[in-house]
Design a protein around this motif. Structure first.
Motif, mmCIF file in Angstrom:
data_model
loop_
_atom_site.group_PDB
_atom_site.id
_atom_site.type_symbol
_atom_site.label_atom_id
_atom_site.label_comp_id
_atom_site.label_asym_id
_atom_site.label_seq_id
_atom_site.Cartn_x
_atom_site.Cartn_y
_atom_site.Cartn_z
ATOM 1 N N PRO A 5 0.963 -1.364 -0.008
ATOM 2 C CA PRO A 5 -0.052 0.156 -0.025
ATOM 3 C C PRO A 5 0.801 1.355 0.082
ATOM 4 O O PRO A 5 1.967 1.331 0.843
ATOM 5 N N ALA A 6 0.301 2.103 -0.592
ATOM 6 C CA ALA A 6 1.030 3.405 -0.680
ATOM 7 C C ALA A 6 0.911 4.209 0.863
ATOM 8 O O ALA A 6 1.840 4.956 1.065
ATOM 9 N N ILE A 7 -0.056 4.194 1.477
ATOM 10 C CA ILE A 7 -0.148 4.585 2.782
ATOM 11 C C ILE A 7 -0.688 3.567 3.714
ATOM 12 O O ILE A 7 -1.665 2.915 3.365
ATOM 13 N N GLN A 8 0.032 3.377 4.764
ATOM 14 C CA GLN A 8 -0.537 2.343 5.776
ATOM 15 C C GLN A 8 -0.595 3.127 7.273
ATOM 16 O O GLN A 8 0.215 3.806 7.473
ATOM 17 N N VAL A 9 -1.782 2.963 7.855
ATOM 18 C CA VAL A 9 -1.827 3.851 9.191
ATOM 19 C C VAL A 9 -2.429 2.866 10.258
ATOM 20 O O VAL A 9 -3.415 1.976 9.935
ATOM 21 N N HIS A 10 -1.895 2.790 11.255
ATOM 22 C CA HIS A 10 -2.178 1.689 12.431
ATOM 23 C C HIS A 10 -2.294 2.439 13.568
ATOM 24 O O HIS A 10 -1.225 3.006 14.326
ATOM 25 N N GLY A 11 -3.303 2.403 14.334
ATOM 26 C CA GLY A 11 -3.445 2.727 15.658
ATOM 27 C C GLY A 11 -3.403 4.409 15.954
ATOM 28 O O GLY A 11 -2.738 4.624 17.054
ATOM 29 N N LEU A 12 -3.463 5.173 15.106
ATOM 30 C CA LEU A 12 -3.289 6.559 15.097
ATOM 31 C C LEU A 12 -3.966 7.267 16.179
ATOM 32 O O LEU A 12 -5.069 7.175 15.917
ATOM 33 N N GLU A 13 -3.222 8.037 16.991
ATOM 34 C CA GLU A 13 -4.075 8.754 17.999
ATOM 35 C C GLU A 13 -3.495 10.074 18.237
ATOM 36 O O GLU A 13 -2.300 10.540 17.715
ATOM 37 N N LYS A 14 -4.308 11.000 18.546
ATOM 38 C CA LYS A 14 -3.957 12.369 18.590
ATOM 39 C C LYS A 14 -5.070 13.127 19.506
ATOM 40 O O LYS A 14 -6.021 13.032 19.193
ATOM 41 N N SER A 15 -4.502 13.903 20.412
ATOM 42 C CA SER A 15 -5.270 14.653 21.357
ATOM 43 C C SER A 15 -5.067 16.035 21.377
ATOM 44 O O SER A 15 -3.534 16.401 21.406
ATOM 45 N N TYR A 16 -5.836 16.767 21.598
ATOM 46 C CA TYR A 16 -5.407 18.416 22.118
ATOM 47 C C TYR A 16 -6.109 18.749 23.792
ATOM 48 O O TYR A 16 -7.096 18.726 23.714
ATOM 49 N N ARG A 17 -5.292 18.362 24.555
ATOM 50 C CA ARG A 17 -5.434 18.724 25.923
ATOM 51 C C ARG A 17 -6.593 17.468 26.008
ATOM 52 O O ARG A 17 -6.336 16.275 25.919
ATOM 53 N N LYS A 18 -7.681 17.731 26.585
ATOM 54 C CA LYS A 18 -8.641 16.673 26.855
ATOM 55 C C LYS A 18 -9.522 16.470 25.335
ATOM 56 O O LYS A 18 -10.698 15.564 25.717
ATOM 57 N N LEU A 19 -9.366 16.978 24.416
ATOM 58 C CA LEU A 19 -10.189 16.715 23.360
ATOM 59 C C LEU A 19 -9.477 15.548 22.500
ATOM 60 O O LEU A 19 -8.362 15.903 22.166
ATOM 61 N N VAL B 276 -6.979 5.042 14.638
ATOM 62 C CA VAL B 276 -7.476 5.203 13.359
ATOM 63 C C VAL B 276 -6.303 4.084 12.386
ATOM 64 O O VAL B 276 -5.214 4.170 12.583
ATOM 65 N N ASP B 277 -7.126 3.195 11.807
ATOM 66 C CA ASP B 277 -6.341 2.315 10.919
ATOM 67 C C ASP B 277 -6.861 2.212 9.391
ATOM 68 O O ASP B 277 -8.213 2.088 9.225
ATOM 69 N N PHE B 278 -6.146 2.389 8.432
ATOM 70 C CA PHE B 278 -6.694 2.096 7.294
ATOM 71 C C PHE B 278 -5.136 2.130 6.195
ATOM 72 O O PHE B 278 -4.165 2.566 6.618
ATOM 73 N N ASP B 279 -5.385 1.465 5.048
ATOM 74 C CA ASP B 279 -4.586 1.359 3.991
ATOM 75 C C ASP B 279 -5.043 2.038 2.639
ATOM 76 O O ASP B 279 -6.221 1.998 2.481
ATOM 77 N N VAL B 280 -4.135 2.549 1.772
ATOM 78 C CA VAL B 280 -4.415 3.125 0.660
ATOM 79 C C VAL B 280 -3.729 2.481 -0.344
ATOM 80 O O VAL B 280 -2.372 2.537 -0.359
ATOM 81 N N GLU B 281 -4.219 1.794 -1.314
ATOM 82 C CA GLU B 281 -3.616 1.083 -2.367
ATOM 83 C C GLU B 281 -3.072 1.973 -3.341
ATOM 84 O O GLU B 281 -3.684 3.143 -3.481
ATOM 85 N N ARG B 282 -1.973 1.888 -4.014
ATOM 86 C CA ARG B 282 -1.379 2.529 -4.945
ATOM 87 C C ARG B 282 -2.342 2.849 -6.153
ATOM 88 O O ARG B 282 -2.655 2.044 -6.644
ATOM 89 N N GLY B 283 -2.182 4.177 -6.564
ATOM 90 C CA GLY B 283 -2.978 4.439 -7.977
ATOM 91 C C GLY B 283 -4.261 4.530 -7.782
ATOM 92 O O GLY B 283 -5.111 4.454 -8.590
ATOM 93 N N SER B 284 -4.697 4.348 -6.443
ATOM 94 C CA SER B 284 -6.138 4.584 -6.139
ATOM 95 C C SER B 284 -6.505 6.074 -5.425
ATOM 96 O O SER B 284 -5.833 6.620 -5.264
#
Length: 253
Positions: A6-20, A26-34
């Protein structure tokens, strides 16, 4: 890294701004040329995810790779592999269309900036307006120029963050055609949008981001199968407002 990975691979992505808590694993893959559409309402975390993938923001947890490079450990390599187009066209109104692309090419240290500009202007249907100042361009033309500038240097991955925000129906279709053309030529496109019809029209796969999590991810047909089968009804099909608008204005693309 293989060409089929995959051109992009995302696993377990987390982001917070203080308590938000914006991203909650977040998990997802993006295939090449798609074309991959990240769909969600305002505040769902779409732009935050794109900022992390484009190295503009650091994740609190999880991993992500773009074109085989880790966004945290190899940010320079990631930036060499991508281009990012934000919600509003980043073009210089004082310059002409051609001058904008030449400037982008010089910033990327390309020697053949003139031919590169001419090819991209032709490809995006802007050749006739190449010598006009961008201040005279329509919204659709500006957005097409913005996307053309993002392709200087042939990046294999492009992020389009809500590219049709504020555009009229005709301009939206111009941008849609440009995005489809990108993927047709092998570019991987990650598109964020809050417009359901945009994702339906463009995407090979659609992921819905809701309250910081991907709640569904699949092709349009796969998503349709999540609902009960449609009942057959015989009704007179009325034209959509978009079809009426385009018929009246004479644009039948």
């Amino acid at each position: 890294m293989t060409a089929t990975a995959p051109a992009i691979q995302v696993h377990g992505l987390e982001k917070s701004y203080r308590k938000l808590h914006v991203l909650r694993g977040v998990d997802f893959d993006v295939e090449r040329g798609s074309i991959f559409a990240l769909l969600g309402s305002n505040g769902a975390g779409k732009t935050t995810a794109v900022k992390i993938l484009s190295t503009l923001l650091k994740a609190d947890a999880g991993t992500a790779t773009v074109n085989g490079f880790d966004v945290a450990a190899q940010p320079a390599k990631v930036r060499e592999s991508i281009s990012l187009t934000g919600q509003f066209a980043a073009v210089d109104e004082i310059l002409t269309g051609r001058e904008n692309i030449v400037l982008a090419a010089r910033l990327r240290h390309l020697r053949n900036s003139g031919p590169v500009a001419d090819e991209l202007l032709e490809r995006f249907g802007l050749a006739d307006a190449a010598k006009r100042k961008v201040a005279t361009y329509s919204g659709g033309m500006r957005r097409r120029l913005d996307i053309a500038m993002s392709l200087v240097g042939d990046p294999p991955v492009i992020f389009l963050d809500e590219p049709t925000t504020g555009l009229d129906p005709q301009a939206r279709i111009e941008v849609w055609n440009s995005v489809t053309d990108l993927a047709g030529k092998g570019t991987t496109v990650l598109l964020t949008t809050q417009y359901l019809d945009e994702a339906e029209h463009l995407a090979d796969r659609i992921a819905i981001l809701h309250e910081g999590r991907i709640i569904v991810n699949g092709t349009l047909d796969e998503l349709r199968r999540l609902l009960p089968p449609a009942k057959a009804e015989y009704v007179e099909k009325q034209p959509t407002l978009e079809e009426i608008f385009l018929a009246i204005t004479g644009d039948r693309q």
